[in-house]
Design an enzyme around this catalytic site. Structure first.
Site, mmCIF file in Angstrom:
data_model
loop_
_atom_site.group_PDB
_atom_site.id
_atom_site.type_symbol
_atom_site.label_atom_id
_atom_site.label_comp_id
_atom_site.label_asym_id
_atom_site.label_seq_id
_atom_site.Cartn_x
_atom_site.Cartn_y
_atom_site.Cartn_z
ATOM 1 N N SER A 1 0.790 -1.237 0.000
ATOM 2 C CA SER A 1 0.000 0.000 0.000
ATOM 3 C C SER A 1 0.820 1.285 0.000
ATOM 4 O O SER A 1 0.277 2.356 -0.239
ATOM 5 C CB SER A 1 -0.920 0.024 1.217
ATOM 6 N N LYS B 1 0.518 3.473 -2.862
ATOM 7 C CA LYS B 1 -0.657 4.329 -3.063
ATOM 8 C C LYS B 1 -0.305 5.814 -3.011
ATOM 9 O O LYS B 1 -0.843 6.618 -3.775
ATOM 10 C CB LYS B 1 -1.717 4.016 -2.006
ATOM 11 N N TYR C 1 -2.718 -2.556 -10.479
ATOM 12 C CA TYR C 1 -2.701 -2.276 -9.038
ATOM 13 C C TYR C 1 -1.968 -3.396 -8.291
ATOM 14 O O TYR C 1 -1.106 -3.135 -7.445
ATOM 15 C CB TYR C 1 -4.133 -2.105 -8.525
ATOM 16 N N TYR D 1 -4.810 4.316 7.642
ATOM 17 C CA TYR D 1 -6.167 3.725 7.699
ATOM 18 C C TYR D 1 -6.875 4.065 9.000
ATOM 19 O O TYR D 1 -6.922 5.218 9.404
ATOM 20 C CB TYR D 1 -6.131 2.197 7.529
ATOM 21 N N VAL E 1 1.176 -3.781 3.784
ATOM 22 C CA VAL E 1 1.141 -5.090 4.437
ATOM 23 C C VAL E 1 2.403 -5.914 4.183
ATOM 24 O O VAL E 1 2.575 -6.982 4.757
ATOM 25 C CB VAL E 1 -0.108 -5.922 4.061
HETATM 26 N N1 GLN Z 1 -2.021 -5.230 -2.102
HETATM 27 C C1 GLN Z 1 -2.645 -5.062 -0.828
HETATM 28 C C2 GLN Z 1 -4.162 -5.050 -0.975
HETATM 29 O O1 GLN Z 1 -4.681 -4.469 -1.896
HETATM 30 C C3 GLN Z 1 -2.179 -3.781 -0.199
HETATM 31 C C4 GLN Z 1 -2.809 -3.573 1.155
HETATM 32 C C5 GLN Z 1 -1.911 -2.911 2.115
HETATM 33 O O2 GLN Z 1 -0.700 -2.903 1.979
HETATM 34 N N2 GLN Z 1 -2.471 -2.395 3.170
HETATM 35 O O3 GLN Z 1 -4.842 -5.626 -0.173
#
Ligand code: GLN
Length: 590
Positions: free
Chosen positions: A46, A49, A171, A223, A241
């Site tokens: 993430s 992002k 993505y 988050y 993650v």
């Molecule tokens: N690729 C992961 C997902 O879309 C990324 C989530 C994350 O790092 N929080 O669930």
């Protein structure tokens, strides 16, 4: 700390070594500090992002992106389906819904062009070529049905325009890009450094959208932990993650942390603790940062404390003694923001009754904000209306101070400002303005009897001395003495013209020690015995000197000891005077 679990909803991520732990910090001037597993690669997840959001803003503009994705913290988990109930707009670009939308919106006519754009942009932030972990990518693609559901919802609401499944693959790929915590720290430092990678010098994004990226990171980057993060760490950040966290201190440094065990919200357990500790130990919380506007202003002194190195004639000297304190130096410090400049201007206003000139010494200034520059320009024009001139010295252009200061004000008649290479030149310019009322005769020929070295000699002795002198004409720019030279024991009396005494500096430049005019003497230190010349002398303009050989003067002194006594006495007086003004200078600067 052993708390937390590896992310298991992407099966491949369970194969990571849970013990991996790295911390890296990169300053905006490119100093890299690291500890632990700073070279271990993991998937960015993430954290991508934040950088794809930046890329989308650059490619499509904030208005367009703003219509597609909101900037409100949802307080929900990263994988929540937080869409506006009517419009279907994702709450923000840091949760999956918003991020998948952004991936579909970056520039490119096809999904593969868009992929090239995403990867290229991330590489510019990291400052190196990046690869995708194909097995993590495949693993998520095979199992990421929730994200598939989100992508179809986005298609349903018209947020994604093309094929949602193709964008979703981009993505998944962007999440599987392999980085180290050193890469993350560099990517963060690039954001901290106004969009320029501090090691490669390459611009990854224009400044324009930085504040938006950082504020959305601050409010949404963690988050459903965003509020606690902001109170306990207080730095814009983004987690993934894969176990990584990036944190950005704007204008200062970037942090990258990596440790794969995650808490229930999907944030690295150790990563969060590291950031909390760094923030606490080093006072990094942006909301507790105390900046004191008084710090913008350092020392204040006057033109009487620090005269220019041009030696005035006695008439000029008398005038300067009375008026040189109307030249005020203000030494400015650090990054000049609007409140710092407000403080400086307030000080100038307090001094204005006793000032004709302000020299703003910018030597210690690291930068100036546009608003501060505007305020300073406005003040400069206001002072000018009151007959007080503001000039600048020692502006280093590398800090981009010149450009904001040079922006003219639209409302007033402004012919710009004067900027000098050093304080000495600035001081001389101000002194010249003060001396405009003192009559001078540039063509005048000086008399030896009036010179500081030969004054007080009985007339017959003076005649004897003059008899051994030689006429020495010089041209503008001509070198008369060479620093370091031995064996030259000539003493020069300036009849006409002007010379400058310069010492060479290490970098090849010269520092002015003095500028001497009609009636003054140089080279006289050789009377105290043979020694290498301590400085070089260059003619500023064409003129003539009377030159004496020290050996010749000593020969006369053999017969007439009075000559030696008077010369040494005059020399001692002159040296005492120089020592006094040096002491004054040092006191003013202390
Ligand atoms: N690729 C992961 C997902 O879309 C990324 C989530 C994350 O790092 N929080 O669930």
């Amino acid at each position: 700390m052993k708390d937390g679990e590896l992310a298991s909803y992407i099966p491949e991520l369970t194969k990571m070594n849970p013990e991996g732990f790295g911390i890296c910090l990169v300053t905006v001037d490119g100093q890299v500090y690291g500890a632990g597993d700073t070279g271990q690669a993991f998937t960015i997840q993430s954290i991508s992002k934040a950088f794809v959001y930046a890329t989308g803003l650059v490619d499509r503009g904030k208005e367009f992106i703003g219509r597609k994705v909101g900037v409100e913290p949802s307080g929900d988990a990263f994988n929540s389906i937080s869409l506006h109930p009517q419009t279907g707009t994702p709450m923000n670009p840091m949760i999956n819904a918003g991020a998948i939308a952004l991936t579909s919106l970056v520039g490119g006519r096809t999904v593969s062009e868009q992929w090239a754009r995403i990867l290229g942009s991330m590489e510019a932030f990291a400052g190196r070529a990046l690869a995708v972990d194909e097995s993590v990518y495949r693993s998520e693609s095979e199992t990421g049905h929730r994200n598939r559901g989100i992508a179809w919802m986005l298609k349903n609401f018209g947020i994604i325009e093309g094929d949602p499944m193709a964008s979703l693959e981009n993505y998944f790929r962007q999440c599987a890009i392999l980085v180290t915590c050193r890469d993350l720290a560099l990517m963060a430092a690039t954001l901290a450094n106004g969009g320029v990678n501090p090691l490669t010098g390459q611009r990854a994004m224009p400044c324009e959208h930085l504040d938006r990226v950082l504020s959305v990171m601050a409010s949404c980057g963690m988050y459903d932990y965003a509020g606690s993060w902001l109170t306990e760490v207080g730095i814009p950040a983004k987690s993934g993650v894969g176990g990584g966290i990036v944190a950005v201190l704007p204008g200062r440094f970037g942090i990258g942390v990596f440790s794969p065990r995650l808490d229930a919200k999907g944030n690295s357990v150790r990563g969060i603790e590291v950031c909390k500790r760094l923030s606490k130990d080093f006072g990094l919380n942006l909301f507790s940062s105390l900046s004191d506007p008084c710090m913008a202003l350092g020392r204040i002194f006057t033109g009487a404390d620090a005269p220019s190195r041009r030696k005035p004639t006695p008439a000029q000297s008398a005038h300067l003694q009375a008026h040189a304190q109307r030249i005020k130096y203000l030494c400015l410090h650090g990054f000049l923001a609007v409140d710092g400049i407000e403080f400086v201007i307030r000080k100038m206003q307090q001094l204005v009754g006793t000032a004709d000139f302000f020299i703003l010494d910018m030597h210690r200034v690291d930068g100036i904000s546009d608003s501060a520059a505007r305020l300073l320009n406005q003040a400069r024009l206001g002072f000018a209306e009151d007959g007080v001139t503001v000039v600048f010295s020692r502006i280093h252009n590398r800090m981009k101070i010149m450009a904001p200061l040079s922006r003219r004000l639209p409302l007033k008649e402004d012919r710009g400002f004067l900027s000098f290479e050093d304080n000495d030149l600035a001081a001389e310019w101000c002194e010249n303005r003060l001396l405009e009322s003192v009559p001078s005769d540039p063509g005048a020929m000086a008399k030896l009897a009036d010179s500081p070295l030969f004054s007080g000699l009985p007339y017959p002795l003076l005649q004897e001395v003059e008899a051994v002198s030689q006429l020495y004409p010089f041209e503008a720019g001509q070198q008369i003495l060479q620093s370091g030279q031995l064996g030259d024991r000539r003493i020069f009396f300036i009849q006409k013209g002007q010379v400058s005494v310069l010492v060479p500096l290490k970098d090849g430049a010269h520092q002015r020690i003095a500028t001497l005019g009609v009636g003054m003497v140089f080279g006289e230190m050789t009377l105290l015995g043979p020694a290498p010349r301590s400085a070089s002398v260059f003619a500023d303009q064409q003129g003539t000197c009377l030159v004496f050989d020290a050996d010749e003067l000593e020969r006369i002194s053999g017969r007439e000891p009075l000559l030696r006594i008077i010369l040494l006495e005059n020399l001692a007086k002159d040296l005492a005077q120089k020592l006094r003004s040096a002491t004054h200078w040092i006191t003013a600067l202390a």
